[in-house]
Structure formats: structure tokens, C-alpha cells
Motif scaffolding. Structure first.
Motif, PDB file in Angstrom:
ATOM      1  N   VAL A  10       6.597  13.653 -57.552  1.00 56.17           N
ATOM      2  CA  VAL A  10       7.972  14.152 -57.641  1.00 56.17           C
ATOM      3  C   VAL A  10       8.567  14.301 -56.256  1.00 56.17           C
ATOM      4  CG1 VAL A  10       9.371  16.142 -58.315  1.00 56.17           C
ATOM      5  CG2 VAL A  10       7.655  15.256 -59.871  1.00 56.17           C
ATOM      6  N   GLY A  11       7.791  14.797 -55.316  1.00 51.86           N
ATOM      7  CA  GLY A  11       8.289  14.958 -53.956  1.00 51.86           C
ATOM      8  C   GLY A  11       8.695  13.640 -53.321  1.00 51.86           C
ATOM      9  N   LEU A  12       7.939  12.592 -53.579  1.00 48.87           N
ATOM     10  CA  LEU A  12       8.262  11.284 -53.001  1.00 48.87           C
ATOM     11  C   LEU A  12       9.481  10.652 -53.656  1.00 48.87           C
ATOM     12  CD1 LEU A  12       4.809   9.549 -52.460  1.00 48.87           C
ATOM     13  CD2 LEU A  12       6.509  10.087 -50.723  1.00 48.87           C
ATOM     14  N   THR A  13       9.622  10.844 -54.957  1.00 48.05           N
ATOM     15  CA  THR A  13      10.686  10.136 -55.668  1.00 48.05           C
ATOM     16  C   THR A  13      11.991  10.901 -55.756  1.00 48.05           C
ATOM     17  OG1 THR A  13       9.871  10.980 -57.781  1.00 48.05           O
ATOM     18  CG2 THR A  13       9.072   8.830 -57.078  1.00 48.05           C
ATOM     19  N   VAL A  14      11.941  12.215 -55.798  1.00 47.39           N
ATOM     20  CA  VAL A  14      13.148  12.984 -56.057  1.00 47.39           C
ATOM     21  C   VAL A  14      13.716  13.663 -54.823  1.00 47.39           C
ATOM     22  CG1 VAL A  14      14.087  14.927 -57.361  1.00 47.39           C
ATOM     23  CG2 VAL A  14      12.511  13.349 -58.447  1.00 47.39           C
ATOM     24  N   SER A  15      12.875  14.342 -54.068  1.00 45.33           N
ATOM     25  CA  SER A  15      13.408  15.216 -53.027  1.00 45.33           C
ATOM     26  C   SER A  15      13.846  14.517 -51.759  1.00 45.33           C
ATOM     27  CB  SER A  15      12.372  16.285 -52.672  1.00 45.33           C
ATOM     28  OG  SER A  15      11.245  15.676 -52.088  1.00 45.33           O
ATOM     29  N   SER A  16      13.628  13.233 -51.640  1.00 45.46           N
ATOM     30  CA  SER A  16      13.996  12.561 -50.395  1.00 45.46           C
ATOM     31  C   SER A  16      15.451  12.125 -50.359  1.00 45.46           C
ATOM     32  CB  SER A  16      13.091  11.352 -50.169  1.00 45.46           C
ATOM     33  OG  SER A  16      13.282  10.403 -51.183  1.00 45.46           O
ATOM     34  N   GLY A  17      16.173  12.180 -51.476  1.00 51.94           N
ATOM     35  CA  GLY A  17      17.569  11.760 -51.491  1.00 51.94           C
ATOM     36  C   GLY A  17      17.699  10.312 -51.051  1.00 51.94           C
ATOM     37  N   ASP A  18      18.641  10.053 -50.168  1.00 47.35           N
ATOM     38  CA  ASP A  18      18.856   8.698 -49.668  1.00 47.35           C
ATOM     39  C   ASP A  18      18.064   8.409 -48.404  1.00 47.35           C
ATOM     40  OD1 ASP A  18      20.529   8.056 -51.696  1.00 47.35           O
ATOM     41  OD2 ASP A  18      22.379   8.419 -50.594  1.00 47.35           O
ATOM     42  N   ALA A  19      17.311   9.366 -47.918  1.00 51.52           N
ATOM     43  CA  ALA A  19      16.573   9.163 -46.674  1.00 51.52           C
ATOM     44  C   ALA A  19      15.528   8.054 -46.807  1.00 51.52           C
ATOM     45  CB  ALA A  19      15.911  10.461 -46.229  1.00 51.52           C
ATOM     46  N   LEU A  20      14.858   7.972 -47.944  1.00 51.20           N
ATOM     47  CA  LEU A  20      13.817   6.959 -48.125  1.00 51.20           C
ATOM     48  C   LEU A  20      14.365   5.533 -48.054  1.00 51.20           C
ATOM     49  CD1 LEU A  20      10.851   6.337 -48.608  1.00 51.20           C
ATOM     50  CD2 LEU A  20      11.260   6.577 -51.053  1.00 51.20           C
ATOM     51  N   PRO A  21      15.461   5.194 -48.760  1.00 54.32           N
ATOM     52  CA  PRO A  21      15.997   3.841 -48.615  1.00 54.32           C
ATOM     53  C   PRO A  21      16.439   3.530 -47.181  1.00 54.32           C
ATOM     54  CG  PRO A  21      16.954   4.890 -50.536  1.00 54.32           C
ATOM     55  CD  PRO A  21      16.146   5.924 -49.827  1.00 54.32           C
ATOM     56  N   TYR A  22      16.998   4.526 -46.488  1.00 58.56           N
ATOM     57  CA  TYR A  22      17.408   4.295 -45.106  1.00 58.56           C
ATOM     58  C   TYR A  22      16.193   4.074 -44.212  1.00 58.56           C
ATOM     59  CZ  TYR A  22      22.191   5.600 -46.263  1.00 58.56           C
ATOM     60  OH  TYR A  22      23.455   5.643 -46.801  1.00 58.56           O
ATOM     61  N   ARG A  23      15.143   4.854 -44.415  1.00 57.04           N
ATOM     62  CA  ARG A  23      13.912   4.650 -43.637  1.00 57.04           C
ATOM     63  C   ARG A  23      13.324   3.261 -43.918  1.00 57.04           C
ATOM     64  NH1 ARG A  23      10.943   8.557 -41.170  1.00 57.04           N
ATOM     65  NH2 ARG A  23      11.878  10.605 -41.075  1.00 57.04           N
ATOM     66  N   ASN A  24      13.349   2.853 -45.167  1.00 57.66           N
ATOM     67  CA  ASN A  24      12.834   1.522 -45.522  1.00 57.66           C
ATOM     68  C   ASN A  24      13.634   0.422 -44.833  1.00 57.66           C
ATOM     69  OD1 ASN A  24      10.845   2.631 -47.110  1.00 57.66           O
ATOM     70  ND2 ASN A  24      11.986   2.373 -49.016  1.00 57.66           N
ATOM     71  N   ARG A  25      14.933   0.590 -44.764  1.00 59.61           N
ATOM     72  CA  ARG A  25      15.768  -0.417 -44.096  1.00 59.61           C
ATOM     73  C   ARG A  25      15.494  -0.439 -42.596  1.00 59.61           C
ATOM     74  NH1 ARG A  25      21.115   0.405 -47.743  1.00 59.61           N
ATOM     75  NH2 ARG A  25      20.506  -1.071 -49.346  1.00 59.61           N
ATOM     76  N   LEU A  26      15.296   0.724 -42.000  1.00 59.25           N
ATOM     77  CA  LEU A  26      14.940   0.764 -40.578  1.00 59.25           C
ATOM     78  C   LEU A  26      13.592   0.085 -40.348  1.00 59.25           C
ATOM     79  CD1 LEU A  26      16.080   4.364 -39.606  1.00 59.25           C
ATOM     80  CD2 LEU A  26      17.072   2.213 -38.814  1.00 59.25           C
ATOM     81  N   ASN A  27      12.637   0.336 -41.242  1.00 56.26           N
ATOM     82  CA  ASN A  27      11.316  -0.300 -41.127  1.00 56.26           C
ATOM     83  C   ASN A  27      11.398  -1.813 -41.294  1.00 56.26           C
ATOM     84  OD1 ASN A  27      10.116   2.166 -40.687  1.00 56.26           O
ATOM     85  ND2 ASN A  27       9.533   2.456 -42.824  1.00 56.26           N
ATOM     86  N   ALA A  28      12.410  -2.282 -42.023  1.00 57.23           N
ATOM     87  CA  ALA A  28      12.594  -3.723 -42.232  1.00 57.23           C
ATOM     88  C   ALA A  28      13.340  -4.378 -41.068  1.00 57.23           C
ATOM     89  CB  ALA A  28      13.349  -3.964 -43.535  1.00 57.23           C
ATOM     90  N   GLY A  29      13.660  -3.607 -40.027  1.00 56.35           N
ATOM     91  CA  GLY A  29      14.322  -4.161 -38.851  1.00 56.35           C
ATOM     92  C   GLY A  29      15.836  -4.100 -38.878  1.00 56.35           C
ATOM     93  N   LYS A  30      16.399  -3.419 -39.848  1.00 59.38           N
ATOM     94  CA  LYS A  30      17.853  -3.272 -39.929  1.00 59.38           C
ATOM     95  C   LYS A  30      18.289  -2.134 -39.003  1.00 59.38           C
ATOM     96  CE  LYS A  30      17.939  -5.598 -44.029  1.00 59.38           C
ATOM     97  NZ  LYS A  30      18.359  -6.918 -44.093  1.00 59.38           N
TER      98      LYS A  30
END
Length: 184
Positions: free
Chosen positions: A115-135
Motif C-alpha cells: 500500500v505504501g508503494l502504490t498509494v502514498s507516493s502520489g505523483d512522485a513515483l512516475p516523476y522519479r521513474n521518468r528521471l531514472n529513464a533520462g528525462k
């Protein structure tokens, strides 16, 4: 406080967008570039979903271990099931309580983490993923007029995503904003 986050595919476009925002009169103190060679997600203040998941798991741990122990003890006391016949009745009840506490700990770890990984991160997780992808991300903070102007300027660069936020609590940048998110 209002925030605007735009996702750009490469460093050249991010720098061009930053320059365009400066030319449009936006203060450089309110415009940030996130990505390789610029601010990291942690430096900017994006919440770390893994830390949030650990916090969620720890919150659940103590209550579920206690509940599991009490439930296991009570269940064994009421049903009089003998786990080990050589133990006295109290020993079986205590062992059932221990097993219930272990089950509670496993549940807290699994559910709290998921639940902590999927719910409480808001939009931070997609933004972190995009940064990790070199964006690269352009983040603008300010009042509504400033955000509106930044949106107009950034749309010229055709970002992959552009998202506006309003933080009514003014806690910090993109922390806990999932409930106050608003499309621009």
C-alpha cells in the motif's frame, strides 16, 4: 503555493525551456530543472516511495503484532486446541499468541509495503521513474498568474506531460500533494 511540473525528453529541450521561462520574466529562483546534471529528485524534495512504504509498514507493525497476539491467544483459549500436547494449557495459548503475532508482522510487512508503494507516493513515483529513464523535469513554483504564464511558455516545447498542483497546506514541494492535485 502552486506548482507546475513539465516532463521534457532531453537536456537540450529542458535548457531551452528554462531559458524561455527566464525571457518571459519568471524569476530563476522559482524555476528548477530536475535531471542528470541538475537537481535530483531528493534534492528538490520529491518524496521517496520506498521510504513512505517503510513508514507505512512500521505504523502497521506494532498494532498488527499486538492484535495478532491477542487474537491468537483468545482463539486458542476459546477453542482449547492443543498445538503441542506436552505443553500446559497456558503454554499452548501463549504459543498461539506468538504465532498470531508473527502472522500480524507478516501482514504488516506485506500490506504496509504494498500500500505504501502504490498509494502514498502520489505523483512522485512516475516523476522519479521518468528521471531514472533520462528525462528532465521543469518545476515552477509560484502564484496562479506565474503558473499560468509558465504553462503558456512550456506548452510551446510540447512536453510529454504537464501537470499543475496546488498545495493548500504549503508543506513542501510535491510532498503529500496527491489529495490536492488539480489539472491545469
Amino acid at each position: 503555493m502552486n506548482y507546475l511540473v513539465a516532463v521534457l525528453p532531453d537536456r537540450i529541450q529542458a535548457e531551452a525551456a528554462y531559458s524561455a521561462l527566464e525571457k518571459a520574466g519568471l524569476p530563476s529562483s522559482q524555476v528548477n530543472i530536475l535531471g542528470d546534471g541538475y537537481l535530483s529528485a531528493d534534492e528538490f524534495g520529491l518524496i521517496d516511495p520506498d521510504k513512505q512504504a517503510r513508514k507505512q509498514s512500521n505504523r502497521l507493525l506494532w498494532s498488527l503484532v499486538t492484535f495478532g497476539f491477542v487474537a491468537g491467544y483468545a482463539f486458542n483459549h476459546l477453542t482449547e486446541v492443543e498445538i503441542f500436547p506436552q505443553f500446559a494449557r497456558f503454554g499452548n495459548e501463549f504459543l498461539a499468541g506468538i504465532l498470531g503475532g508473527i502472522a500480524g508482522a507478516l501482514g504488516a510487512g506485506l500490506i504496509g509495503r504494498t500500500v505504501g508503494l502504490t498509494v502514498s507516493s502520489g505523483d512522485a513515483l512516475p516523476y522519479r521513474n521518468r528521471l531514472n529513464a533520462g528525462k528532465y523535469l521543469i518545476a515552477v513554483t509560484g502564484n496562479e498568474d506565474l503558473i499560468r504564464e509558465a504553462t503558456r511558455v512550456l506548452r510551446q516545447f510540447e512536453p510529454e506531460n504537464i501537470q499543475g498542483y496546488t498545495d493548500y497546506l504549503q508543506k513542501s514541494k510535491l510532498v503529500g500533494i496527491d489529495s490536492t492535485k488539480a489539472r491545469m
